[in-house]
Scaffold this active site. Structure first.
Site, short mmCIF file in Angstrom:
data_model
loop_
_atom_site.label_atom_id
_atom_site.label_comp_id
_atom_site.label_asym_id
_atom_site.label_seq_id
_atom_site.Cartn_x
_atom_site.Cartn_y
_atom_site.Cartn_z
N ARG A 119 0.99 -1.05 -0.20
CA ARG A 119 -0.02 -0.12 0.04
C ARG A 119 0.75 1.22 0.04
O ARG A 119 1.18 1.92 1.08
CB ARG A 119 -0.88 0.10 0.98
CG ARG A 119 -1.82 -1.23 1.37
CD ARG A 119 -3.04 -1.12 2.25
NE ARG A 119 -4.17 -0.51 1.56
CZ ARG A 119 -5.12 -0.35 1.94
NH1 ARG A 119 -5.53 -0.56 3.25
NH2 ARG A 119 -6.15 0.33 1.42
N GLN A 124 -0.89 2.60 -6.04
CA GLN A 124 -2.60 2.57 -5.85
C GLN A 124 -3.31 2.15 -6.89
O GLN A 124 -4.30 1.74 -6.97
CB GLN A 124 -2.54 4.30 -5.76
CG GLN A 124 -1.94 4.55 -4.27
CD GLN A 124 -2.46 6.27 -4.30
OE1 GLN A 124 -2.62 6.95 -5.14
NE2 GLN A 124 -2.18 6.72 -3.06
N ASP A 127 -4.06 -1.41 -6.27
CA ASP A 127 -4.67 -1.64 -5.14
C ASP A 127 -6.08 -2.35 -5.34
O ASP A 127 -7.06 -1.54 -5.11
CB ASP A 127 -4.55 -0.39 -4.11
CG ASP A 127 -5.11 -0.93 -2.81
OD1 ASP A 127 -5.23 -2.03 -2.38
OD2 ASP A 127 -5.07 0.22 -1.97
N SER A 130 -8.38 -1.99 -1.81
CA SER A 130 -9.23 -0.68 -2.17
C SER A 130 -10.59 -0.65 -3.25
O SER A 130 -11.54 -0.11 -2.89
CB SER A 130 -8.23 0.30 -2.04
OG SER A 130 -7.32 0.61 -0.88
N TYR A 224 -4.04 1.12 8.12
CA TYR A 224 -4.71 0.12 8.86
C TYR A 224 -4.55 0.51 10.57
O TYR A 224 -3.58 1.01 10.71
CB TYR A 224 -4.52 -1.25 8.87
CG TYR A 224 -4.77 -2.05 7.50
CD1 TYR A 224 -6.01 -2.10 6.98
CD2 TYR A 224 -3.82 -2.47 6.50
CE1 TYR A 224 -6.53 -2.43 5.96
CE2 TYR A 224 -4.10 -2.67 5.38
CZ TYR A 224 -5.30 -2.96 4.78
OH TYR A 224 -5.61 -3.49 3.76
#
Length: 379
Positions: A119, A124, A127, A130, A224
């Site tokens: 991450r 991105q 990902d 997500s 997280y």
């Protein structure tokens, strides 16, 4: 180089790893795209659409492919059809799928797990956690609105005023923020809580009230939250109880891949909710944020209906597939090289994205936590 799109065989999986509109991106990279028959059937994509986009529909796609892409891990029979040296890209929860990891290793297959993509900013666009959380968060709010036997929005009429529903969302990651935003768009009054300090501003940015319990924040790595002590968890549940009791709908989204979901809400807390209340637990598959929730089931606790999520992104297979497919294509592009005028799938294991996502390669398990776990089982 041939890249094959597998037909998903697991019950309840309706997504597909590549959609027709992205076939052109793969062919531009230099790949011949093969698709197993009816690979997109459950996502309402016909074989004809793949053929029109430039792919070949081929029942033997997996056996001749250099790279196989899928959503779920390939079943054992499919892994054993792959040629040695082939590569797979899919979700691959290694703790829950140790046999698949062993098969991939023993068959000399290089495998990449989408949930292990680091991450970081550069990753991105790859990902998938997500992108699928975005779908799941939206779906959770729609489920809550559909189950609740009252309006979400305020309605002012000549016959009187109907007050808006009150919704509480626990967890403000990608899924939680999307659930908040969707519930707000539907007109509900939304309050939300997350243990991370940065989440308060994000909650307010999508139109909800951030619940402040005046407890220590728990910032962790990778975006997280870190685990909390049992004393803090108990105090948090105590302070959240009045908010939950007053809510018409509760949506919980707190989960970390590969770990047990934290229990945020006890049965006793749900029992304090009013008649007709709805609880949507997105984390039900990983143990549940709500005590007593069951994945894929609706259970009654007190006067509330509790909906446990199971493979929630697959419940909206069209958009989920399109987002996932873009993640996959971006990862494939990262690992594609042109050498001496020939296109090759050539992962650079010095690249932190490639190294982080790799589970097996050259007959060995490269993902250290998985290797140690499997060695511990066999010891």
């Amino acid at each position: 180089m041939r890249i094959a799109v597998a037909r998903e065989t697991r019950q309840g999986e309706a997504r597909v790893a590549v959609v027709p509109e992205l076939v052109g991106k793969l062919t531009t990279l230099g790949y011949e795209v093969l698709v197993e028959p009816e690979a997109g059937h459950h996502a309402l994509i016909a074989d004809r659409e793949y053929a029109e986009a430039g792919a070949s529909v081929d029942a033997d796609a997996l056996a001749v492919a250099d790279v196989v892409v899928s959503v779920q891990p390939l079943p054992t029979a499919s892994i054993r059809r792959l040629r040695p040296g082939a590569a797979t890209i899919s979700f691959l929860p290694t703790q829950q799928e140790p046999d698949a990891v062993r098969d991939l290793r023993d068959c000399g297959v290089t495998s990449f797990a989408m949930e292990l993509v680091p991450r970081i900013s550069r990753a991105q666009s790859m990902d998938a956690l997500s992108s699928q959380a975005l779908v799941a968060g939206y779906r959770c709010a729609i489920v809550a609105a559909g189950m609740l036997r009252r309006f979400f929005p305020l309605n002012m009429t000549a016959a009187g005023t109907v007050p808006p529903a009150e919704v509480v969302v626990l967890g403000a990651g990608v899924a939680g923020l999307q659930a908040i935003a969707t519930a707000r768009r539907l007109g509900a009054v939304v309050k939300a809580y997350d243990v991370r300090a940065a989440a308060a501003e994000e909650i307010r940015s999508v139109g909800a009230q951030s619940i402040d319990l005046e407890l220590e924040t728990l910032e962790g790595s990778g975006g997280y939250a870190r685990e909390m002590t049992e004393d803090r968890a108990a105090r948090q549940r105590e302070l959240l109880t009045p908010y939950i009791a007053a809510a018409d709908a509760l949506i919980t989204t707190a989960a970390v891949p590969g770990r047990q979901a934290p229990v945020l809400v006890t049965r006793q807390m749900v029992e304090q909710m009013g008649p007709g209340a709805v609880v949507v637990d997105l984390a039900a598959e990983s143990g549940g944020n709500v005590q007593g929730s069951e994945p894929g089931e609706v259970v009654r606790i007190g006067d509330a209906q509790v909906w446990g999520g199971r493979n929630v992104p697959s419940q909206m297979p069209g958009p989920a597939s399109r987002l996932y497919a873009q993640n996959v294509v971006n990862l494939v592009a990262l690992m594609t090289r042109e050498e001496d005028g020939e296109v090759r799938f050539a992962p650079d294991f010095d690249d932190e994205i490639v190294a982080g996502a790799c589970v097996t390669h050259d007959g060995a398990i490269r993902h250290e936590p998985t290797r140690l776990a499997l060695e511990g089982e066999s010891a």
